[in-house]
Design a protein around this motif. Structure first.
Motif, short mmCIF file in Angstrom:
data_model
loop_
_atom_site.label_atom_id
_atom_site.label_comp_id
_atom_site.label_asym_id
_atom_site.label_seq_id
_atom_site.Cartn_x
_atom_site.Cartn_y
_atom_site.Cartn_z
N GLY A 10 0.82 -1.19 0.00
CA GLY A 10 0.00 0.00 0.00
C GLY A 10 0.85 1.24 0.00
N GLN A 89 -4.76 2.24 2.54
CA GLN A 89 -6.03 2.03 1.83
C GLN A 89 -6.62 3.35 1.32
OE1 GLN A 89 -6.77 -1.13 1.31
NE2 GLN A 89 -5.01 -1.67 2.60
N GLU A 91 -7.20 5.91 3.20
CA GLU A 91 -7.98 6.54 4.26
C GLU A 91 -7.22 7.70 4.88
OE1 GLU A 91 -5.42 3.52 6.46
OE2 GLU A 91 -6.32 3.79 4.47
#
Length: 203
Positions: A10, A89, A91
């Motif tokens: 990620g 992710q 966020e």
């Protein structure tokens, strides 16, 4: 220690300034420090909240003069605005931004010292395409317990070869001690930290 592929899976985004620097000018010198000709470098961390606001400021290395350290956090918290960090992710996440304020009189500009890398790694040979200086600036996620997760090259950093980024992430997460990020209310939170890794090639 998670596998390297997991660490790089990620892409994390560090909190980045949205206001131009420098945030500190000679005219900001506290009068008492000016009169006594106090000088020094204050290193500090800003905790950037998920909305980009500054949640806290901590002095990580004192200038040697409390009045200069206090002035540093006051000015940084007042003048700096940020784009928030993002986790692996995508966020919104807390971010830790590190910098320094150099308190020096104009005739002594040599005090503007480079903060230097967080970690130095020796390798036999630098890969083709390595830019000078051979440094990778990394962003990496830490959970509320201080465990490191995803790691990637900072978006604002020079594009170094992927091999250096991978080794830099691996060495950083193995060798650097990570502590939880704590808000002013005492809550441990998931956050994005940054670090610079310098490579030294063997003979």
């Amino acid at each position: 220690m998670p596998g390297l592929m997991l660490l790089l899976a990620g892409s994390v985004v560090a909190a980045t300034p949205a206001t131009p620097q420098p945030w500190f000018e000679f005219k900001d010198y506290p009068m008492q420090a000016f009169e006594k000709r106090w000088e020094g470098v204050t290193k500090f961390e800003l905790l950037i909240a998920q909305d980009g606001s500054i949640a806290d400021c901590k002095v990580t290395e004192s200038s040697g003069h409390q009045i200069l350290d206090q002035r540093t956090c006051f000015l940084a918290s007042k003048r700096a605005k940020f784009r928030p960090a993002r986790g692996p992710q995508g966020e919104l996440a807390y971010g830790v931004y590190r910098s320094q304020a150099v308190w020096v009189f104009p005739e002594r500009q040599m005090l503007n010292a480079n903060p230097g890398p967080d970690l130095e790694v020796s390798v036999n040979k630098l890969p083709e395409g390595t830019l000078e200086p051979p440094v990778v600036k990394l962003a990496y996620a830490v959970d509320a317990k201080g465990n490191a997760g995803a790691c990637s090259l900072m978006r604002s950093a020079p594009k170094q070869p992927s091999a250096l980024v991978e080794v830099g992430c691996q060495q950083l997460l193995q060798r650097v001690s990570h502590t939880p990020v704590i808000t002013p209310t005492g809550q441990a939170v998931t956050a994005v930290r940054t670090a610079a890794v310098k490579f030294n090639a063997g003979n």
